[in-house]
Enzyme design. Structure first.
Site, PDB file in Angstrom:
ATOM      1  N   TYR A  38      29.196  20.497  -1.187  1.00 46.44           N
ATOM      2  CA  TYR A  38      29.987  21.630  -1.677  1.00 46.44           C
ATOM      3  C   TYR A  38      31.425  21.566  -1.191  1.00 46.44           C
ATOM      4  O   TYR A  38      31.680  21.321  -0.012  1.00 46.44           O
ATOM      5  CB  TYR A  38      29.374  22.951  -1.211  1.00 46.44           C
ATOM      6  CG  TYR A  38      28.135  23.351  -1.974  1.00 46.44           C
ATOM      7  CD1 TYR A  38      28.179  23.566  -3.343  1.00 46.44           C
ATOM      8  CD2 TYR A  38      26.927  23.518  -1.308  1.00 46.44           C
ATOM      9  CE1 TYR A  38      27.042  23.940  -4.046  1.00 46.44           C
ATOM     10  CE2 TYR A  38      25.776  23.899  -1.997  1.00 46.44           C
ATOM     11  CZ  TYR A  38      25.844  24.106  -3.365  1.00 46.44           C
ATOM     12  OH  TYR A  38      24.719  24.481  -4.048  1.00 46.44           O
ATOM     13  N   MET A  48      22.029  25.348   1.520  1.00 52.92           N
ATOM     14  CA  MET A  48      20.877  26.195   1.856  1.00 52.92           C
ATOM     15  C   MET A  48      19.649  25.357   2.199  1.00 52.92           C
ATOM     16  O   MET A  48      18.899  25.674   3.118  1.00 52.92           O
ATOM     17  CB  MET A  48      20.553  27.155   0.700  1.00 52.92           C
ATOM     18  CG  MET A  48      19.497  28.184   1.081  1.00 52.92           C
ATOM     19  SD  MET A  48      19.010  29.256  -0.279  1.00 52.92           S
ATOM     20  CE  MET A  48      20.452  30.268  -0.483  1.00 52.92           C
ATOM     21  N   LYS A  70      11.504  38.039  23.640  1.00 50.07           N
ATOM     22  CA  LYS A  70      12.031  38.803  22.502  1.00 50.07           C
ATOM     23  C   LYS A  70      12.386  37.846  21.358  1.00 50.07           C
ATOM     24  O   LYS A  70      12.409  36.623  21.556  1.00 50.07           O
ATOM     25  CB  LYS A  70      13.254  39.600  22.963  1.00 50.07           C
ATOM     26  CG  LYS A  70      14.389  38.734  23.491  1.00 50.07           C
ATOM     27  CD  LYS A  70      15.392  39.559  24.306  1.00 50.07           C
ATOM     28  CE  LYS A  70      16.557  38.689  24.743  1.00 50.07           C
ATOM     29  NZ  LYS A  70      17.442  39.394  25.686  1.00 50.07           N
ATOM     30  N   ARG A  74      27.558  47.227  28.319  1.00 59.27           N
ATOM     31  CA  ARG A  74      26.750  47.240  27.107  1.00 59.27           C
ATOM     32  C   ARG A  74      25.771  48.397  27.276  1.00 59.27           C
ATOM     33  O   ARG A  74      26.039  49.481  26.801  1.00 59.27           O
ATOM     34  CB  ARG A  74      26.065  45.887  26.904  1.00 59.27           C
ATOM     35  CG  ARG A  74      25.442  45.737  25.533  1.00 59.27           C
ATOM     36  CD  ARG A  74      24.863  44.347  25.309  1.00 59.27           C
ATOM     37  NE  ARG A  74      23.779  44.015  26.227  1.00 59.27           N
ATOM     38  CZ  ARG A  74      23.092  42.886  26.192  1.00 59.27           C
ATOM     39  NH1 ARG A  74      23.374  41.954  25.288  1.00 59.27           N
ATOM     40  NH2 ARG A  74      22.123  42.663  27.050  1.00 59.27           N
TER      41      ARG A  74
HETATM   42  C1  LIG Z   1      17.661  38.538  26.765  1.00 62.70           C
HETATM   43  C2  LIG Z   1      17.775  39.121  28.126  1.00 62.70           C
HETATM   44  C3  LIG Z   1      17.485  38.364  29.271  1.00 62.70           C
HETATM   45  C4  LIG Z   1      17.152  36.883  29.208  1.00 62.70           C
HETATM   46  O1  LIG Z   1      18.332  36.125  29.044  1.00 62.70           O
HETATM   47  P1  LIG Z   1      18.323  34.516  29.181  1.00 62.70           P
HETATM   48  O2  LIG Z   1      19.742  34.184  29.266  1.00 62.70           O
HETATM   49  O3  LIG Z   1      17.699  33.984  27.928  1.00 62.70           O
HETATM   50  O4  LIG Z   1      17.544  34.198  30.383  1.00 62.70           O
HETATM   51  C5  LIG Z   1      17.501  38.996  30.503  1.00 62.70           C
HETATM   52  N1  LIG Z   1      17.828  40.307  30.608  1.00 62.70           N
HETATM   53  C6  LIG Z   1      18.145  41.059  29.533  1.00 62.70           C
HETATM   54  C7  LIG Z   1      18.492  42.501  29.715  1.00 62.70           C
HETATM   55  C8  LIG Z   1      18.145  40.492  28.269  1.00 62.70           C
HETATM   56  O5  LIG Z   1      18.480  41.243  27.206  1.00 62.70           O
END
Ligand SMILES: *Cc1c(COP(=O)(O)O)cnc(C)c1O
Length: 365
Positions: free
Chosen positions: A260, A308, A39, A135
């Site tokens: 800055y 930046m 992702k 969650r």
């Molecule tokens: C992003 C995610 C993972 C992977 O997490 P890592 O800590 O990067 O291995 C696994 N399961 C779910 C549901 C996630 O959202």
């Protein structure tokens, strides 16, 4: 060919390291299969290059339908799991058409399945329940009735897979994780379908959470999720090397401010470097003056606030530095795990924060 920006900020992604890391993850996973989590554009490394490099995985996991379809467009026929599932009938039918597995974590999604065409390809469902992260996911007590409801849907492949997510697996021995594991076990006990619980930290610190499928992101990119541990200790190689060049080397008189807000004042007459990277490239603005960077192989530290397009560097660690010298922001010689305290960001955030202004180069195969 030189790039139009010359040698400004560059993210060099080592595809051989990605493959190597997948091999390590597969060994750690043992009998369990691996969902490579790609992702957020492959954790900022570039999905189009990362996914094919990880073709030896058993499947992929992504957060959005767009990411899932991008994997299909690359010609990859693997199992692809949509971790947040779908939000509309149109998304569900696109997922179905492209054989994308959907996570179902909410009653609205059950209703979408209920309303879908009975005819056509079966939909692979991963029913997500909440063991304590609070969650996404159904209460464990609802799982039996949900499984019954799904069993009545001829267009849902049977049996669905069951999954949950760990909130604190990066803390070895954590009591909450222990209780999540117990709830998971209790809920899946009599279910014939496959199960998934572990993320990267689960795989490393809680091997009993491997179940049928591990969902691994961070480890594949060569970074450890466990505080105080670097990936090298796990035989993993950082896949990304984030570098830039010195644009200027200035003499700064004692007491003069740099950058800055004058957040840094030269404690003595000293050389201050200016390097071509900033928060516009994804170098975190929260990075403090203690943050290490490597200048031509020597360890130095930031001086002043991140702007930046530029950072200031305290060159007392390497007064001979010259304009054009390479500056390593993170990479094998400076693992992102080492930057966590001074940058006040987690490795996941640092990697996926690198912006598209940065030139991406791919090495290895
Ligand atoms: C992003 C995610 C993972 C992977 O997490 P890592 O800590 O990067 O291995 C696994 N399961 C779910 C549901 C996630 O959202």
């Amino acid at each position: 060919m030189t790039s139009p920006d010359g040698e400004r900020a560059i993210a060099t992604v080592d595809l051989t390291a990605l493959r190597h890391n997948l091999g390590v993850v597969k060994r750690l996973a043992g009998e369990s299969r691996v969902l490579a989590v790609v992702k957020a554009d492959g954790y900022g490394h570039g999905l189009e290059q990362v996914a094919p490099a990880l073709a030896a995985t058993d499947g992929f996991a992504v957060a959005t339908l767009r990411e899932a379809l991008a994997i299909r467009r690359l010609g990859l026929a693997h199992r692809v799991v949509l971790l947040e599932g779908v939000l509309s009938p149109a998304q569900l039918s696109a997922a179905r058409q492209h054989r994308i597995d959907v996570v179902v974590h909410h009653a609205e999604q059950v209703a979408l399945l209920q309303a879908a065409e009975r005819q056509g390809a079966q939909i692979n469902v991963w029913l997500k329940f909440d063991t304590g992260m609070h969650r996404l996911g159904f209460p464990p007590a609802d799982v039996p009735a949900l499984l019954d409801a799904l069993a009545d849907m001829p267009h849902v492949a049977s049996p669905p897979r069951l999954m949950s997510h760990l909130a604190s697996a990066d803390v070895p021995g954590n009591a909450h994780t222990q209780s999540q594991i117990e709830r998971f076990r209790k809920t899946v006990a009599t279910h014939p379908g496959e199960r998934s619980l572990a993320n990267s930290a689960g795989l490393i610190a809680w091997p009993e959470t491997r179940e049928d499928w591990v969902r691994v992101g961070l480890l594949l990119y060569g970074v450890s999720p466990i505080a105080g541990q670097t990936a090298g200790e796990l035989d993993l190689r950082p896949a990304m090397r984030f570098t830039t060049r010195l644009l200027a080397v200035n003499d700064c008189a004692a007491g003069e401010p740099v950058g800055y807000g004058g957040a840094f004042r030269a404690p003595e007459t000293m050389a201050v470097g200016v390097a071509a990277v900033g928060y516009g490239d994804g170098y975190p603005r929260a990075a403090t003056a203690a943050t290490p960077v490597m200048v031509a192989g020597r360890e130095c530290a930031l001086a002043g606030r991140v702007s930046m397009d530029m950072i200031g560097i305290d060159l007392r660690g390497y007064p001979d530095a010259r304009v054009g010298d390479e500056v390593v922001l993170w990479g094998a010689e400076l693992p992102v795990e080492r930057l966590v305290d001074s940058i006040q960001a987690i490795p996941w955030e640092m990697l996926c924060g690198v912006t598209r202004r940065v030139e991406f180069r791919y090495v290895g195969d």
